[in-house]
Design an enzyme around this catalytic site. Structure first.
Site, short mmCIF file in Angstrom:
data_model
loop_
_atom_site.label_atom_id
_atom_site.label_comp_id
_atom_site.label_asym_id
_atom_site.label_seq_id
_atom_site.Cartn_x
_atom_site.Cartn_y
_atom_site.Cartn_z
CG HIS A 26 -5.72 8.48 9.20
ND1 HIS A 26 -5.36 9.79 9.33
CD2 HIS A 26 -6.52 8.41 8.11
CE1 HIS A 26 -5.95 10.50 8.38
NE2 HIS A 26 -6.66 9.69 7.62
CG HIS A 59 -3.00 11.84 0.44
ND1 HIS A 59 -4.19 12.48 0.73
CD2 HIS A 59 -2.31 12.71 -0.33
CE1 HIS A 59 -4.20 13.68 0.15
NE2 HIS A 59 -3.05 13.84 -0.49
NE ARG A 61 -3.44 16.46 3.54
CZ ARG A 61 -4.70 16.56 3.12
NH1 ARG A 61 -5.45 15.49 2.99
NH2 ARG A 61 -5.22 17.73 2.83
CD GLU A 86 -5.52 8.37 -1.39
OE1 GLU A 86 -6.39 7.50 -1.36
OE2 GLU A 86 -5.37 9.23 -0.50
CB THR A 117 -9.39 14.20 0.31
OG1 THR A 117 -8.05 13.82 0.64
CG2 THR A 117 -9.41 14.74 -1.10
CD GLU A 167 -10.61 6.19 -4.53
OE1 GLU A 167 -9.51 5.82 -5.00
OE2 GLU A 167 -10.83 6.31 -3.30
N1 PXP Z 1 -9.70 7.42 -1.38
C1 PXP Z 1 -9.13 8.64 -1.47
C2 PXP Z 1 -8.88 9.21 -2.82
C3 PXP Z 1 -8.74 9.35 -0.30
O1 PXP Z 1 -8.19 10.57 -0.42
C4 PXP Z 1 -8.93 8.74 0.94
C5 PXP Z 1 -8.47 9.44 2.19
O2 PXP Z 1 -7.10 9.62 2.15
C6 PXP Z 1 -9.51 7.47 0.98
C7 PXP Z 1 -9.91 6.84 -0.20
C8 PXP Z 1 -9.74 6.75 2.27
O3 PXP Z 1 -10.62 7.46 3.07
P1 PXP Z 1 -10.84 7.02 4.60
O4 PXP Z 1 -9.50 7.14 5.25
O5 PXP Z 1 -11.84 7.99 5.10
O6 PXP Z 1 -11.32 5.61 4.58
#
Ligand code: PXP
Length: 266
Positions: A26, A59, A61, A86, A117, A167
């Protein structure tokens, strides 16, 4: 890609009981809102490393809404921490992961229309589709994890696929906490505890993540079988107010306190 080996994971992580993977997606979301170069997610990864993160999670995407192919390349070139990549189970992402050879690859479900996700991977229902991705990533040297809901059926599916790590999706738990729905949060927490215990008994390494905040992390970090949390959106959000380094330091302190039994609700 990060040059990470089992040896340097041990060297980098003096507290192997509960690692923190910092998700930098982010930071890229904010950069992409204007289409320029800042804020730079790779700079955020450097700060995360200094603040005590044990790994970086990103990630890529399909729609490239935050992390880009160039970010993935630069993370590999510039960051010494293990990269947890990811990815959706698609041929495009597999080709990128095989080339990048990250320390870890976490297979997640992905729909273009979702904001994040939403929900775990249906490892049980998609067994035949996923088998090829798990095998190819493992053969390429990445530690493969599957992002699943905390259920016995999904853990059994991960086992039959030969994934060494799962996970557990904490999104529903975190949302119940945010909404002040204590009964719902407690019930999902029980499912997470049971899944972590069952997966560990069956020989899986257990990670967890999604939606965690300073207020919701403690009971999750207190689950002794969990050895890695991946946290991003809240840390980047909190960085606006207290800085990224401080947000990570505070999250890490809460995790350590929870694991030592001194955290709230631990
Ligand atoms: N783990 C996985 C597999 C995810 O897809 C994400 C979000 O990309 C996260 C952890 C982290 O989530 P957050 O950004 O809500 O802390």
């Amino acid at each position: 890609m990060s040059g990470a080996t089992n040896d340097n994971i041990l060297r980098l992580d003096p507290r192997p009981s509960l690692r923190l993977g910092v998700n930098i997606d982010h930071v890229a979301t904010i950069r992409n809102a204007r289409g320029g170069d800042y804020p730079d997610p790779v700079k955020a990864a450097h700060i995360a490393a200094k603040a005590g993160a044990d790994g970086i999670t990103a990630h890529l995407r399909e729609d490239r809404r935050h992390i880009t192919d160039r970010d993935v390349e630069r993370l590999g070139q510039e960051i010494d921490l293990p990269l947890n990549f990811e990815m959706a189970a698609t041929e495009e992402m597999l080709a990128i992961a095989l080339k990048a050879a990250p320390h870890a690859a976490c297979i997640v479900p992905e729909k273009r229309e979702e904001r994040t996700t939403e929900g775990g991977l249906d490892a049980a229902g998609q067994h035949n589709h996923l088998a090829h991705f798990v095998r190819a990533l493992k053969d390429n040297g990445s530690r493969v994890s599957l992002f699943i809901e905390p259920s016995t059926a999904q853990i059994e599916a991960a086992l039959s696929l030969g994934a060494p790590v799962v996970e557990l999706h904490t999104g529903a738990y975190a949302e119940a906490c945010n909404e002040g729905n204590a009964d719902e949060a407690a019930s999902i927490l029980e499912d997470l505890r049971a899944a972590a215990a069952f997966g560990t008994r069956e020989g899986l390494e257990i990670h967890a993540g999604h939606g965690l905040t300073f207020d919701s992390v403690t009971p999750i970090a207190a689950i002794g079988e969990i050895c890695e949390l991946n946290i991003g959106h809240f840390l980047v959000s909190e960085a606006i107010f207290i800085g990224f380094h401080e947000a990570i330091t505070k999250m890490r302190a809460l995790m350590v306190a929870a694991r030592s039994g001194s955290g709230r609700g631990a």
